[in-house]
Design a protein around this motif. Sequence first.
Motif, PDB file in Angstrom:
ATOM      1  N   PRO A 232       5.897  10.106   3.257  1.00 49.20           N
ATOM      2  CA  PRO A 232       6.547  10.245   1.952  1.00 49.20           C
ATOM      3  C   PRO A 232       6.991   8.890   1.379  1.00 49.20           C
ATOM      4  O   PRO A 232       7.434   8.016   2.119  1.00 49.20           O
ATOM      5  CB  PRO A 232       7.765  11.140   2.235  1.00 49.20           C
ATOM      6  N   PHE A 233       6.842   8.725   0.087  1.00 47.77           N
ATOM      7  CA  PHE A 233       7.276   7.529  -0.652  1.00 47.77           C
ATOM      8  C   PHE A 233       6.479   6.269  -0.304  1.00 47.77           C
ATOM      9  O   PHE A 233       6.779   5.191  -0.822  1.00 47.77           O
ATOM     10  CB  PHE A 233       8.773   7.235  -0.430  1.00 47.77           C
ATOM     11  N   LEU A 234       5.474   6.398   0.598  1.00 43.06           N
ATOM     12  CA  LEU A 234       4.745   5.201   1.033  1.00 43.06           C
ATOM     13  C   LEU A 234       3.246   5.306   0.850  1.00 43.06           C
ATOM     14  O   LEU A 234       2.587   4.313   0.523  1.00 43.06           O
ATOM     15  CB  LEU A 234       5.063   4.916   2.516  1.00 43.06           C
ATOM     16  N   ASN A 235       2.690   6.506   1.059  1.00 44.18           N
ATOM     17  CA  ASN A 235       1.244   6.671   0.997  1.00 44.18           C
ATOM     18  C   ASN A 235       0.694   6.250  -0.365  1.00 44.18           C
ATOM     19  O   ASN A 235       1.079   6.785  -1.411  1.00 44.18           O
ATOM     20  CB  ASN A 235       0.871   8.135   1.280  1.00 44.18           C
ATOM     21  N   ASN A 236      -0.209   5.271  -0.343  1.00 40.23           N
ATOM     22  CA  ASN A 236      -0.860   4.731  -1.546  1.00 40.23           C
ATOM     23  C   ASN A 236       0.118   4.144  -2.560  1.00 40.23           C
ATOM     24  O   ASN A 236      -0.235   3.943  -3.726  1.00 40.23           O
ATOM     25  CB  ASN A 236      -1.713   5.818  -2.236  1.00 40.23           C
ATOM     26  N   LYS A 237       1.331   3.819  -2.105  1.00 37.88           N
ATOM     27  CA  LYS A 237       2.328   3.212  -2.993  1.00 37.88           C
ATOM     28  C   LYS A 237       2.382   1.692  -2.844  1.00 37.88           C
ATOM     29  O   LYS A 237       2.859   0.989  -3.733  1.00 37.88           O
ATOM     30  CB  LYS A 237       3.722   3.787  -2.707  1.00 37.88           C
ATOM     31  N   VAL A 238       1.915   1.193  -1.700  1.00 35.17           N
ATOM     32  CA  VAL A 238       1.873  -0.254  -1.482  1.00 35.17           C
ATOM     33  C   VAL A 238       0.510  -0.769  -1.945  1.00 35.17           C
ATOM     34  O   VAL A 238      -0.528  -0.267  -1.512  1.00 35.17           O
ATOM     35  CB  VAL A 238       2.101  -0.606   0.006  1.00 35.17           C
ATOM     36  N   ILE A 239       0.538  -1.782  -2.822  1.00 33.67           N
ATOM     37  CA  ILE A 239      -0.699  -2.340  -3.376  1.00 33.67           C
ATOM     38  C   ILE A 239      -0.983  -3.675  -2.692  1.00 33.67           C
ATOM     39  O   ILE A 239      -0.134  -4.564  -2.668  1.00 33.67           O
ATOM     40  CB  ILE A 239      -0.588  -2.548  -4.912  1.00 33.67           C
ATOM     41  N   SER A 240      -2.174  -3.802  -2.122  1.00 31.21           N
ATOM     42  CA  SER A 240      -2.539  -5.029  -1.407  1.00 31.21           C
ATOM     43  C   SER A 240      -2.832  -6.156  -2.389  1.00 31.21           C
ATOM     44  O   SER A 240      -2.887  -5.946  -3.610  1.00 31.21           O
ATOM     45  CB  SER A 240      -3.774  -4.779  -0.535  1.00 31.21           C
TER      46      SER A 240
END
Length: 563
Positions: free
Chosen positions: A358-366
Motif C-alpha cells: 500500500p502507498f508504494l506500489n508504482n508510486k516511486v519513479i526511477s
Amino acid sequence: MSFTQNFTAVGDNLGLTALVALVPILYFFWALAIKRMKGYVAGLTTLLIALVLAVVAFKMPASMALMSATQGATYGILPIGWIIITSVFLYKLTVKTGQFDIIRNSVVSLTEDRRLQALLVAFSFGAFLEGAAGFGAPVAISAALLVGLGFNPLYAAGICLIANTAPVAFGAIGTPIIAVAGPTGIPAMEISKMVGRQLPFLSLFIPFYLVVIMAGFKKAMEIMPAILVTGVSFAVTQYLSSNFLGPELPDILSALVSLLALAIFLKFWKPKTIFRFSAEQEMAASVAANSPKNEQIKYTGGQILKAWSPFLVLTVFITIWGIPTFKLALTGHYEGTNVFLKAVNSLGHALTLLPEVPFLNNKVISSAGDPIPAIYKLEILGAAGTSVLLAAVVTKFIVKISWKEWVSTFGETMNELKFPIITIGSVVGYAYVTNASGMSTTLGMTLAKTDSLFAFFSPILGWLGVFITGSDTSSNLLFGNMQKVTATSIGMDPVLAVAANSSGGVTGKMISPQSIAVACAAVGLAGKEADLFRFTIKHSILLVVIVGIMTFLQSNVLSWMVP
C-alpha cells in the motif's frame, strides 16, 4: 501521490547527497564494531536513521518510506528468516536424538584435525549448500555442524562466513548471474565466463587463508597438501564449469569434486600433528585421563548413514527446490503439460501471495521515469526454508522422535531465534528503504565517477551492494546496469565490470548485517553480532581489495582474460 528519486537531493550536489546516504552505513559500522550494540538494537536504530534521512534529506513521503521498510521486513522473515528457523530446527533434531554424536564421530574418524574439518564442512559442504539453496542456508547449517563438532561458536560462524566467499556468485543454481543478464542485456554465459576467470583465484586462496586465520601460517603450511587438494580441485572445476557449462552448476560440481577429493586424499595422507584449539587440548587431556574407553566408539555403516540421513534428505530437497522448472511450479508459474508438475503448480499457486505494498506500489519513479512495482512476495511453498521443513518432517520418521517432541523442539527453536529474526527484518527493511529512496543508487553513482580507477572500484560497488542488501543477486540488480553504462563510457569492457560487481559482492557477504545475524543465530550467539562483525570486517576489506586489484589488472594489463 508519487515520488521521483533524486540523486542530488542535498544541496543539488551528488557528493553531498552521497555523504548523507553514507550515514546509516557508517552508523551501523560504529554501532557494531565500536559500540558493540546487540544486533537487533543496531538493526532497528539503523533502520530508524534511514527512515529519517529518506524523509528529511531525500524528500520521500513518510508513508512510502515506512511501507518500503515493511516490504523489506517481510522479505527478511520470508524467505530469509524461514531458512534460518528450519535449518537450526533440523540441526536441533539430530542433537536431541543423539544422531549428531554419530555425525561428529564419523567426521572425527576421517580426521580429528580442526583445520581439515573446517575445509570439509565450512568450505566444501558449505559451497554445496550455497549452490543448491543460498539465502543463508549454507552458513546456518555448516556453522551449526562445526559447533556440534566442538568448534568455538564465534570461530565457527566467522570461518563459515569467510569460506562462503568462494561460491556466492554462482549460488542458488546461478541466480545472481542469471538475474543480472536481464537488465544489462549481456548473455548470462558471457558473465559466467568472466566471473569464472576471477573467482577461481579466490577459491585457491580461501582454503589457505581460512587455516591461517584459525591456526597461523606455520600450522597452515603443515597441511598444505590437503589445502592444495581442496583449493585446486574446487578452482579448476569452478573455472571449467563456469566457462563451458554456464552459471547454474559451478558451485555444486566444484563442491562435490573438492569434498570427494579431500575425503579420498585423507584416506592416504594424515598431518604429522593433530591441531585442536588450545582450550580443547586441555579438555581432551582431561577426558583421556578420566574416561579413555569412550574415545574409541565404533559405529556401523548403517548407524552412520542413519545419522547423516537428515542432511542427505535436506540435500535432496533443496536440490529439487532449486531446479528451475520445479521452482516455477512451486511458485505457481509452471505452464507445461507434466501432470505431476501441474498438481504442484496448483498447490504452489494457492500458497503464493503477491499483494501490492500500500502507498508504494508504482508510486516511486526511477531516474529513467519508470514506476517501480512493490509487492509483498510471499512464496510459501517455493521458499527454500519450506524444503528444509519437509526434510525435518522426513527426519522425524528416520530418527523416530515423537510428534510432541518434534513440535516442542520447533517451539524452542522459534523462541531462541526471536531476536535474530528481529535483526534480520530490520536490516532488510533498511536495505529496502535505501533502495526506494535512492540512497544506494546515489552511492553507486558517486563511485562511478572515479573514471580511470573505476576498474578498481567496480568490485567495491558490488561489495557495497551486498553489504546493503545482503544478496549478490540484489547487488547485481541494483548496480549491474550502472556498471555496464559506466564501463562503456570510460572504455572498460562492460562484461568485466558486470562480472566484477558479482565477484566483488561475494566479499561483502561476510559483513552483511543479514549474514551476521544468520550466523549468530545458527551458533547460539544471538546478541553477539558485534563480536562477529569485528571478526570478519578486516577479512572482507582485504578480499575486496584483492578483487579490485585483479579487476584493474584484467582491464589494463591482462585484457586477454576477458572473454
